[in-house]
Design a protein around this motif. Structure first.
Motif, short mmCIF file in Angstrom:
data_model
loop_
_atom_site.label_atom_id
_atom_site.label_comp_id
_atom_site.label_asym_id
_atom_site.label_seq_id
_atom_site.Cartn_x
_atom_site.Cartn_y
_atom_site.Cartn_z
N UNK A 69 0.87 -1.18 0.00
CA UNK A 69 0.00 0.00 0.00
C UNK A 69 0.90 1.23 0.00
N UNK A 70 1.29 1.71 -1.19
CA UNK A 70 2.17 2.86 -1.25
C UNK A 70 1.58 4.06 -0.50
N UNK A 74 -2.78 5.85 0.03
CA UNK A 74 -3.62 5.50 1.18
C UNK A 74 -4.87 6.37 1.27
N UNK A 75 -6.00 5.69 1.38
CA UNK A 75 -7.29 6.36 1.49
C UNK A 75 -8.28 5.38 2.12
N UNK A 103 3.03 7.08 6.07
CA UNK A 103 1.94 6.12 5.95
C UNK A 103 1.30 5.85 7.30
N UNK A 104 2.12 5.72 8.34
CA UNK A 104 1.57 5.48 9.67
C UNK A 104 0.69 6.64 10.11
N UNK A 105 1.11 7.86 9.81
CA UNK A 105 0.30 9.04 10.16
C UNK A 105 -1.02 9.03 9.40
N UNK A 106 -0.98 8.70 8.11
CA UNK A 106 -2.22 8.63 7.31
C UNK A 106 -3.14 7.53 7.82
N UNK A 108 -3.26 6.25 10.82
CA UNK A 108 -3.82 6.66 12.12
C UNK A 108 -4.97 7.64 11.90
N UNK A 109 -4.81 8.56 10.95
CA UNK A 109 -5.88 9.52 10.65
C UNK A 109 -7.13 8.81 10.12
N UNK A 110 -6.93 7.64 9.50
CA UNK A 110 -8.06 6.85 8.99
C UNK A 110 -8.65 5.94 10.07
#
Length: 145
Positions: A69-70, A74-75, A103-106, A108-110
């Protein structure tokens, strides 16, 4: 010649309780290749390993069983197959790459619980763990770029 100044002690050390909280906080968002490898080898459940590099890099070499998952993709749509009950362990190239951090930040936001694997695929390979992909075993990680 001695001097009373100390670079180490210029800023006072944290109290033992402050240090404990700090290091536990780090461990709540980080893991390493040895721990991931051992848990995968033991068949532990409850986490998913995600390679955040490009599809080409993933095809050349990745951790066995890792999903690709590049970071930039991420979405909600691309992560729909992931369970929010699992911890997502992200990795990228190595210590000089912040793709897994992003990616970890994205993630977590999801709404996902995440940990970043320190050292990325570089340290996975340095530890001698097997990989999957088209790159021959033993080939340096960065020769693939």
């Amino acid at each position: 010649m001695t001097t009373p100044f100390s670079f180490v002690l210029e800023v006072p050390a944290a109290s033992p309780e402050e240090a404990r909280r700090h290091f536990l906080a780090k461990l709540s968002v980080e893991t390493d290749a040895a721990d991931v490898h051992l848990d995968l080898e033991r068949g532990k459940k409850g986490f998913v390993v995600v390679d955040t590099r490009s599809p080409d890099a993933y095809a050349q070499r990745h951790i066995p069983g890792a999903l690709n998952l590049p970071t930039r993709t991420l979405s909600e749509t691309t992560t729909a197959r992931l369970s929010k009950d699992d911890v997502i362990v992200t990795y990228c190239w190595g210590p000089g790459c912040n793709g897994s951090t992003r990616a970890a930040a994205k993630l977590a936001a999801l709404g996902f619980r995440v940990k970043e694997m320190l050292g990325g695929i570089e340290y996975w390979v340095k530890e001698g763990y097997a990989t999957e992909g088209t790159a021959p075993q033993g080939q340096p990680v960065y020769a693939e770029r």
